[in-house]
Scaffold this motif. Structure first.
Motif, PDB file in Angstrom:
ATOM      1  N   GLY A  59       0.821  -1.206   0.000  1.00  0.00           N
ATOM      2  CA  GLY A  59       0.000   0.000   0.000  1.00  0.00           C
ATOM      3  C   GLY A  59       0.852   1.251   0.000  1.00  0.00           C
ATOM      4  N   GLY A  60       0.241   2.370   0.349  1.00  0.00           N
ATOM      5  CA  GLY A  60       0.981   3.608   0.486  1.00  0.00           C
ATOM      6  C   GLY A  60       1.453   4.199  -0.825  1.00  0.00           C
ATOM      7  N   ILE A  61       2.609   4.850  -0.803  1.00  0.00           N
ATOM      8  CA  ILE A  61       3.103   5.621  -1.949  1.00  0.00           C
ATOM      9  C   ILE A  61       3.426   4.723  -3.131  1.00  0.00           C
ATOM     10  CG2 ILE A  61       4.953   7.150  -2.733  1.00  0.00           C
ATOM     11  CD1 ILE A  61       5.070   8.174   0.211  1.00  0.00           C
ATOM     12  N   ILE A  62       4.035   3.572  -2.888  1.00  0.00           N
ATOM     13  CA  ILE A  62       4.371   2.694  -4.018  1.00  0.00           C
ATOM     14  C   ILE A  62       3.090   2.217  -4.703  1.00  0.00           C
ATOM     15  CG2 ILE A  62       4.499   0.606  -2.592  1.00  0.00           C
ATOM     16  CD1 ILE A  62       6.601   1.498  -5.727  1.00  0.00           C
ATOM     17  N   ASN A  63       2.030   2.032  -3.940  1.00  0.00           N
ATOM     18  CA  ASN A  63       0.750   1.649  -4.526  1.00  0.00           C
ATOM     19  C   ASN A  63       0.188   2.781  -5.382  1.00  0.00           C
ATOM     20  OD1 ASN A  63      -1.481  -0.156  -4.864  1.00  0.00           O
ATOM     21  ND2 ASN A  63      -2.617   0.971  -3.315  1.00  0.00           N
ATOM     22  N   CYS A 305       6.009  -2.878   8.356  1.00  0.00           N
ATOM     23  CA  CYS A 305       5.904  -3.159   6.922  1.00  0.00           C
ATOM     24  C   CYS A 305       5.699  -4.654   6.748  1.00  0.00           C
ATOM     25  CB  CYS A 305       7.180  -2.735   6.177  1.00  0.00           C
ATOM     26  SG  CYS A 305       7.590  -0.996   6.302  1.00  0.00           S
ATOM     27  N   HIS A 306       5.457  -5.059   5.514  1.00  0.00           N
ATOM     28  CA  HIS A 306       5.346  -6.489   5.257  1.00  0.00           C
ATOM     29  C   HIS A 306       6.141  -6.870   4.021  1.00  0.00           C
ATOM     30  CE1 HIS A 306       2.341  -5.314   2.223  1.00  0.00           C
ATOM     31  NE2 HIS A 306       2.400  -6.550   1.751  1.00  0.00           N
ATOM     32  N   GLY A 307       6.585  -8.110   4.009  1.00  0.00           N
ATOM     33  CA  GLY A 307       7.236  -8.688   2.837  1.00  0.00           C
ATOM     34  C   GLY A 307       6.528  -9.962   2.451  1.00  0.00           C
ATOM     35  N   GLY A 308       6.890 -10.505   1.311  1.00  0.00           N
ATOM     36  CA  GLY A 308       6.240 -11.730   0.859  1.00  0.00           C
ATOM     37  C   GLY A 308       6.889 -12.360  -0.352  1.00  0.00           C
ATOM     38  N   TRP A 309       7.904 -11.679  -0.915  1.00  0.00           N
ATOM     39  CA  TRP A 309       8.676 -12.315  -1.983  1.00  0.00           C
ATOM     40  C   TRP A 309       9.355 -13.559  -1.425  1.00  0.00           C
ATOM     41  CZ3 TRP A 309       8.748 -11.869  -7.035  1.00  0.00           C
ATOM     42  CH2 TRP A 309       9.835 -12.323  -7.774  1.00  0.00           C
ATOM     43  N   SER A 310       9.652 -14.508  -2.258  1.00  0.00           N
ATOM     44  CA  SER A 310      10.326 -15.719  -1.818  1.00  0.00           C
ATOM     45  C   SER A 310      11.719 -15.398  -1.288  1.00  0.00           C
ATOM     46  CB  SER A 310      10.461 -16.689  -2.993  1.00  0.00           C
ATOM     47  OG  SER A 310      11.301 -16.117  -4.000  1.00  0.00           O
ATOM     48  N   ILE A 311      12.286 -16.318  -0.524  1.00  0.00           N
ATOM     49  CA  ILE A 311      13.718 -16.230  -0.226  1.00  0.00           C
ATOM     50  C   ILE A 311      14.426 -16.657  -1.507  1.00  0.00           C
ATOM     51  CG2 ILE A 311      15.611 -17.149   1.143  1.00  0.00           C
ATOM     52  CD1 ILE A 311      13.722 -17.414   3.476  1.00  0.00           C
ATOM     53  N   ASP A 312      14.969 -15.679  -2.201  1.00  0.00           N
ATOM     54  CA  ASP A 312      15.389 -15.816  -3.595  1.00  0.00           C
ATOM     55  C   ASP A 312      16.898 -15.621  -3.674  1.00  0.00           C
ATOM     56  OD1 ASP A 312      15.637 -15.761  -6.327  1.00  0.00           O
ATOM     57  OD2 ASP A 312      14.499 -13.913  -6.629  1.00  0.00           O
ATOM     58  N   LEU A 313      17.635 -16.721  -3.583  1.00  0.00           N
ATOM     59  CA  LEU A 313      19.094 -16.682  -3.640  1.00  0.00           C
ATOM     60  C   LEU A 313      19.573 -17.141  -5.013  1.00  0.00           C
ATOM     61  CD1 LEU A 313      19.886 -18.162  -0.117  1.00  0.00           C
ATOM     62  CD2 LEU A 313      19.557 -15.774  -0.772  1.00  0.00           C
ATOM     63  N   HIS A 314      20.643 -16.507  -5.500  1.00  0.00           N
ATOM     64  CA  HIS A 314      21.158 -16.780  -6.829  1.00  0.00           C
ATOM     65  C   HIS A 314      22.581 -17.321  -6.738  1.00  0.00           C
ATOM     66  CE1 HIS A 314      18.296 -13.785  -9.064  1.00  0.00           C
ATOM     67  NE2 HIS A 314      17.720 -14.320  -8.008  1.00  0.00           N
ATOM     68  N   PRO A 315      22.954 -18.253  -7.618  1.00  0.00           N
ATOM     69  CA  PRO A 315      24.330 -18.742  -7.611  1.00  0.00           C
ATOM     70  C   PRO A 315      25.293 -17.648  -8.051  1.00  0.00           C
ATOM     71  CG  PRO A 315      23.149 -19.590  -9.521  1.00  0.00           C
ATOM     72  CD  PRO A 315      22.138 -18.895  -8.663  1.00  0.00           C
ATOM     73  N   GLY A 414      -2.584   4.857   4.080  1.00  0.00           N
ATOM     74  CA  GLY A 414      -2.898   3.704   3.241  1.00  0.00           C
ATOM     75  C   GLY A 414      -1.817   2.653   3.196  1.00  0.00           C
ATOM     76  N   HIS A 415      -0.777   2.833   3.992  1.00  0.00           N
ATOM     77  CA  HIS A 415       0.306   1.860   4.122  1.00  0.00           C
ATOM     78  C   HIS A 415      -0.188   0.713   5.010  1.00  0.00           C
ATOM     79  CE1 HIS A 415       4.672   0.837   4.997  1.00  0.00           C
ATOM     80  NE2 HIS A 415       4.094   0.342   6.087  1.00  0.00           N
ATOM     81  N   TYR A 416       0.183  -0.519   4.678  1.00  0.00           N
ATOM     82  CA  TYR A 416      -0.295  -1.669   5.443  1.00  0.00           C
ATOM     83  C   TYR A 416       0.662  -1.980   6.591  1.00  0.00           C
ATOM     84  CZ  TYR A 416      -1.591  -6.455   6.652  1.00  0.00           C
ATOM     85  OH  TYR A 416      -1.963  -7.591   7.339  1.00  0.00           O
ATOM     86  N   VAL A 417       0.134  -1.954   7.811  1.00  0.00           N
ATOM     87  CA  VAL A 417       0.875  -2.352   9.007  1.00  0.00           C
ATOM     88  C   VAL A 417       0.297  -3.687   9.469  1.00  0.00           C
ATOM     89  CG1 VAL A 417       1.477  -1.784  11.382  1.00  0.00           C
ATOM     90  CG2 VAL A 417       1.312   0.037   9.656  1.00  0.00           C
ATOM     91  N   PRO A 418       1.091  -4.751   9.454  1.00  0.00           N
ATOM     92  CA  PRO A 418       0.548  -6.070   9.822  1.00  0.00           C
ATOM     93  C   PRO A 418       0.045  -6.120  11.264  1.00  0.00           C
ATOM     94  CG  PRO A 418       2.712  -6.261   8.766  1.00  0.00           C
ATOM     95  CD  PRO A 418       2.506  -4.812   9.064  1.00  0.00           C
ATOM     96  N   HIS A 419      -1.027  -6.863  11.460  1.00  0.00           N
ATOM     97  CA  HIS A 419      -1.578  -7.146  12.800  1.00  0.00           C
ATOM     98  C   HIS A 419      -1.894  -5.853  13.559  1.00  0.00           C
ATOM     99  CE1 HIS A 419      -0.439 -11.332  12.183  1.00  0.00           C
ATOM    100  NE2 HIS A 419       0.757 -10.916  11.830  1.00  0.00           N
TER     101      HIS A 419
END
Length: 732
Positions: A59-63, A305-315, A414-419
């Motif tokens: 949410g918020g500005i990026i939204n 804030c919240h995150g949700g992208w995968s734990i995304d590690l690259h070789p 409009g920024h999402y604060v969890p819980h």
């Protein structure tokens, strides 16, 4: 310092909160990796819509930026996105932007940054910038380094934070850079003569060369990556030159190898001149985010804030290695990011933003993406204003006496604060008697959108009831005698949307023909969504509905090519990651809710939701919705004792389940379908505001001319034919 999206969001949020702000950017445009210089799509918790994080868009500005980009730039042109970002910063009168300006020195005394020195190569001007607070949003942590702030670079050992995913040297401890290119069909054959620097013999040197497709370009080729074995700061130019060799070599291979005759009319239109960076320094805060915080979705009191992208590690070997381009593992839902990760543990007035978030290398694999970083930026900018007003330091903001004020200010925007109950503190609307011209008691969705063959399992998310058992009746079309299997599932955590606990199963023997089947819905122990999962059976077609209602979505079992090609995350047990099925929505105009008729309403979208709860669906829709037959929906607020209020804020359904990539993806809707598009606000019987053709997720109405307010009236309209809805309102 730093004009990527995290820096932009920090600067705008601080300016909106009343601070005087200077934003210093060393490049000619703002936006960082999302700008036209790099052209990476903006991603976050929705993960292209390829994980189980429902209603998770930031949410918020990026939204605001992404929704405006959707309207102005449906084709995903990165140059147009540049202009939108420039518009947004230009609107803030107290925000000064210095582009082409490189910070090269910091003055630090008594564990505080006092001033920074910078030079603009275009106007030959030296700047000395002083301030009460500084935010390093540079990605590489230039100010962190120059100020003496504590930081890390590279991967931690697995035992430091009990992180089974921590990589060893064979995989590599840094993520590399990528460089992108664009092509264009010019309508006639065009030759390509490669520069001398172009990489020779691509098939021998790039093990993944068979993945090249002429239909892919730009950040779809994110895996053209290299540099993880080098110093990604001081050897960045070497990495850039090598990536240029790779890009020109790849294009030479596509054009001249004879393996891609379909590329005859394609011309090389653009090649990036600076690489997109993934990882370098990471600051140390009072807390370091780690693998378990993400996978176990640990709740911290100071989550803002919240995150949700995968734990995304690259070789680290990138395109020259034979490993897959990445190693992604998802959590079952979104996770919170503590404020203690957003400032330096030893430089008292320094915020650390974006990729500099205090996180382990493993956790950084998730938190590093731009939409997530942007929410961190908004939290930092808002916290800076609180520090100025209260005369405190960033570390103090996490204390119980100040943290609620930060959460309230973020939620107000409009920024999402969890819980967090975003509509509780300081909301005068809670003192009002609120009535509506109608309220939707959802007893079904019309069967008006044909049928869907069950070539893959398909499910409807419905708000579960805790007071009664219920039954829904679903239309089917059956090709031949067969058996229908329906599983009723819920998530272990009520705010998650991963179906993992089987509540009940329905098995029905069906004869050929059109028919309706009865599916009992269980009474749940707590408020959360129930998945009505229809098992794969190509002999059965489900009746569909064109109706779209806030907080309702249908999902199919299966992966998404750009996220996961499989229907299940099968995680090795030694990695400390869960295994579970993926159930993902289809993008509009595809995808549709399942038609049904219920014996009792499956959910009542009551006006009580207007002043309670989060500003998006979580464990339920969390919204008021007018009845679909209401020709002129209206909300009335009446006060037993008149109140003095400065403004009214309305929070609208901008479909937080829909990912909004900034480039390459084309989006069906230029304006989100469930938004309120027209609003008329009256105070004490007098019209004080009329808003038309709205496309914004948050609307603010000025009430300052009203001395005392006895009543407020809102007349609302949706121009796309959907039921009118509101996620919440705030009066202050």
């Amino acid at each position: 310092m730093g004009g990527g999206l995290s820096g932009v969001c920090a600067a705008i949020s601080a300016a909106r909160e009343g601070l005087k702000v200077t934003l210093v950017q060393d490049r000619p445009v703002l936006g960082g990796n999302a700008s036209s210089e790099v052209r990476l799509w903006i991603l976050g918790a929705t993960s292209h819509g390829g994980n189980n994080n429902r209603f998770a868009r930031e949410g918020g500005i990026i939204n605001e930026l992404l929704l405006e980009n959707q309207f102005r730039n449906p084709g995903g042109n990165p140059v147009i996105f540049d202009s939108i970002v420039q518009d947004w910063v230009s609107r803030e009168q107290s925000l000064t932007v210095l582009v082409n300006t490189q910070v090269f020195h910091a003055v630090t005394t008594d564990n505080r940054v006092r001033e920074i020195h910078a030079f603009n190569s275009q106007n030959s001007t030296m700047y000395r910038l002083s301030g009460a607070f500084f935010a390093d949003s540079s990605g590489d942590g230039i100010l962190v380094h120059m100020s003496g702030a504590a930081y890390r670079m590279g991967a931690e050992k697995a035992d430091e934070f009990d992180e089974p995913m921590a990589p060893g040297n064979n995989y590599g401890e840094l993520l590399g850079h990528s460089m992108y290119f664009y092509t264009k069909d010019v309508g006639h054959p065009v030759d390509y003569v490669a520069p001398d620097l172009a990489l020779k013999d691509v098939p021998s040197l790039i093990p993944r060369y068979r993945r090249f497709r002429t239909t892919e370009q730009g950040c779809s080729l994110w895996w053209i990556e290299w540099g993880g074995r080098l110093d990604t700061i001081h050897q960045s130019e070497e990495i850039k030159v090598e990536l240029q060799k790779i890009v020109y070599g790849v294009w030479n291979y596509i054009k001249n190898s004879g393996e891609f005759p379909e590329a005859a009319n394609l011309a090389l239109e653009w090649v990036g001149t600076i690489p997109g960076k993934r990882e370098s320094r990471r600051a140390e805060g009072d807390y370091i985010l780690r693998q378990k915080d993400i996978i176990r979705q640990v709740v911290h009191e100071d989550d803002v804030c919240h995150g949700g992208w995968s734990i995304d590690l690259h070789p680290a070997d990138g395109v020259y290695g034979d490993a897959d381009g990445c190693n992604q593992f998802h959590a079952k839902g979104v996770y919170g990011i503590p404020f203690r990760c957003m400032y330096s543990r030893n430089i008292e007035n320094l915020f650390t933003n974006g990729r500099l978030l205090s996180a382990s290398h493993v956790a950084f694999g998730s938190s590093r993406v731009m939409a997530t970083s942007s929410t961190v930026g908004q939290a930092i900018g808002t916290a800076a204003a609180l520090c100025v007003r209260a005369g405190i330091l960033p570390r103090d903001v996490a204390k119980p006496e100040y943290l609620p004020a930060l959460k309230r200010s973020l939620s107000r925007a409009g920024h999402y604060v969890p819980h967090y109950d975003a509509l509780a503190d300081g909301n005068l609307a809670r003192t009002a008697k609120i009535t509506a011209s109608s309220t939707l008691a959802l007893s079904g969705l019309a069967h008006d959108h044909g049928y869907r063959q069950l070539t893959a399992s398909y499910a409807q998310l419905l708000p579960g009831r805790t007071d009664i058992d219920n039954v829904i009746h679903v239309p089917l079309r059956v090709a031949r005698q067969t058996e229908l299997k329906v599983e009723l599932q819920i998530a272990e955590k009520p705010e998650n949307h991963t179906p993992e606990i089987l509540v009940s199963t329905v098995s029905l023997s069906l004869e050929a023909g059109e028919q309706t089947v009865a599916i009992p819905l269980p009474k749940l122990a707590r408020a959360q969504y129930v998945f009505v999962c229809f098992a794969e059976n190509p002999d059965i077609e489900l009746g569909l509905s064109s109706e779209r209602i806030t907080g309702l979505v249908a999902v199919k079992k299966g992966g998404l090519d750009k996220v996961s090609t499989t229907a299940r995350q099968d995680a090795p047990s030694e990695l400390g990651v869960d295994s579970f099925d993926f159930w993902v929505p289809e993008r509009r105009p595809g995808g549709a809710n399942i038609a049904f008729v219920a014996d009792h309403p499956v959910h009542v979208f009551d006006v009580a939701n207007l002043t309670f709860g989060p500003l998006r669906p979580t464990f339920g829709p969390n919204a008021w919705v007018a009845d679909r037959s209401d020709p002129a929906p209206e909300i009335e607020l009446s006060f037993e004792k008149a109140v003095h209020a400065r403004k009214l804020i309305l929070y609208l359904d901008c479909d937080y389940d829909h990912p909004l990539e900034s480039v390459q993806y084309r989006h069906h809707d230029r304006v989100m379908p469930l938004l309120v598009h027209d609003v008329t606000v009256s105070a004490n019987g007098r019209v004080v505001a009329e808003i038309h053709d709205n496309r914004n997720p948050v609307l603010t109405v000025d009430l300052s001319e009203e001395n005392q307010i006895d009543s407020l009236s809102l007349r609302l309209a949706n121009r796309q034919g959907h039921a009118v809805s509101l996620l919440g309102l705030r009066l202050e």
